[in-house]
Motif scaffolding. Structure first.
Motif, short mmCIF file in Angstrom:
data_model
loop_
_atom_site.label_atom_id
_atom_site.label_comp_id
_atom_site.label_asym_id
_atom_site.label_seq_id
_atom_site.Cartn_x
_atom_site.Cartn_y
_atom_site.Cartn_z
N PHE A 1 13.16 -7.82 -11.63
CA PHE A 1 14.60 -8.38 -11.30
C PHE A 1 15.37 -8.33 -12.61
O PHE A 1 14.85 -8.56 -13.68
N GLY A 2 16.66 -8.59 -12.58
CA GLY A 2 17.44 -8.56 -13.69
C GLY A 2 17.39 -9.77 -14.25
O GLY A 2 17.23 -10.73 -13.45
N ASP B 1 22.20 -14.12 -25.04
CA ASP B 1 23.72 -14.45 -25.19
C ASP B 1 24.34 -14.53 -23.94
O ASP B 1 25.66 -14.50 -23.62
N GLY B 2 23.66 -14.51 -22.52
CA GLY B 2 24.22 -14.45 -21.36
C GLY B 2 24.58 -13.44 -20.58
O GLY B 2 24.96 -13.58 -19.40
N SER B 3 24.52 -12.22 -21.01
CA SER B 3 24.56 -10.97 -20.38
C SER B 3 23.16 -10.83 -19.38
O SER B 3 22.41 -11.39 -19.72
N LEU B 4 23.63 -9.87 -18.58
CA LEU B 4 22.51 -9.76 -17.59
C LEU B 4 21.76 -8.35 -18.12
O LEU B 4 22.30 -7.15 -18.54
N ILE B 5 20.51 -8.28 -18.15
CA ILE B 5 19.79 -7.26 -18.55
C ILE B 5 19.52 -6.62 -16.99
O ILE B 5 18.59 -7.32 -16.27
N PRO B 6 19.68 -5.55 -16.73
CA PRO B 6 19.22 -4.80 -15.45
C PRO B 6 17.75 -4.66 -15.31
O PRO B 6 16.99 -4.53 -16.19
#
Length: 198
Positions: free
Chosen positions: A157-158, A163-168
């Protein structure tokens, strides 16, 4: 650190009995609200194909179940999500219950069972790619087992980066493959494993 031998497919060799280690294929991972967006929708179909091939050849199958100790986890014992998905059929040669990432840190002792059975090759698949599957493969490699990691018979799962960004999810899967291959395991595909075991 020396990596595992890369010149053999699982099951090759006069006395090879590779064990298929199927990690945490449980209903709780279908809870998208809890986990988020997954990758690899073919994961369960590929696990089903590997299980069928192993049973057809009477090779050892290890099923691993995560019994979460976290409050509210979909994988907690007694919760519906603790049950295996429908793709997991038949009785395993060994059932391991764990509450941590590594399948080698559960009960009964997976390493002791493999050594007692004279098994030195393992094939890892299941859920999730970058947590319990990757950890299991790392430990297997460190313990000296010849290890194959069937990347398309796993999914993940992502996740949020620091830093709060989503890693796919697919990026995490690719990083797991890069982490493992040639160091802890041979990263391979379901088709390659099935073709090699004919």
């Amino acid at each position: 650190m020396a990596g595992p031998p890369q010149d053999m497919a699982p099951g090759r060799g006069p006395h090879a009995r590779p064990a298929l280690i199927v990690v945490d294929v449980q209903r709780g991972f279908d809870d998208a609200e809890h986990w988020g967006v997954r990758d690899n929708l073919d994961c369960e179909r590929n696990i089903e194909a590997l299980l069928a091939a192993w049973r057809e050849r009477a090779r050892p199958v290890v099923l691993v179940r995560h019994d979460s100790a976290e409050p509210g986890s979909p994988l907690a014992p007694g919760a519906p999500g603790n049950d295996f998905k429908d793709v997991i059929t038949g009785e395993p040669d060994l059932l391991v219950a764990k509450s941590v990432n590594s399948s080698f840190h559960g009960s009964p002792d997976l390493e002791a069972w493999l050594r007692g059975e004279g098994i030195d090759q393992v094939v890892v698949c299941g859920i999730t790619t970058n947590h319990c599957c990757e950890t299991t493969a790392r430990v297997a490699g460190n313990l000296g087992f010849q290890t194959w990691f069937v990347i398309d018979a796993t999914h993940t799962f992502g996740r949020a980066a620091l830093d709060g960004s989503l890693i796919p999810a697919q990026v995490l899967s690719s990083v797991t493959a890069a982490n493992l291959h040639g160091e802890f395991a041979t990263v391979t595909t379901t088709r390659a494993v099935l073709d090699s075991s004919r």
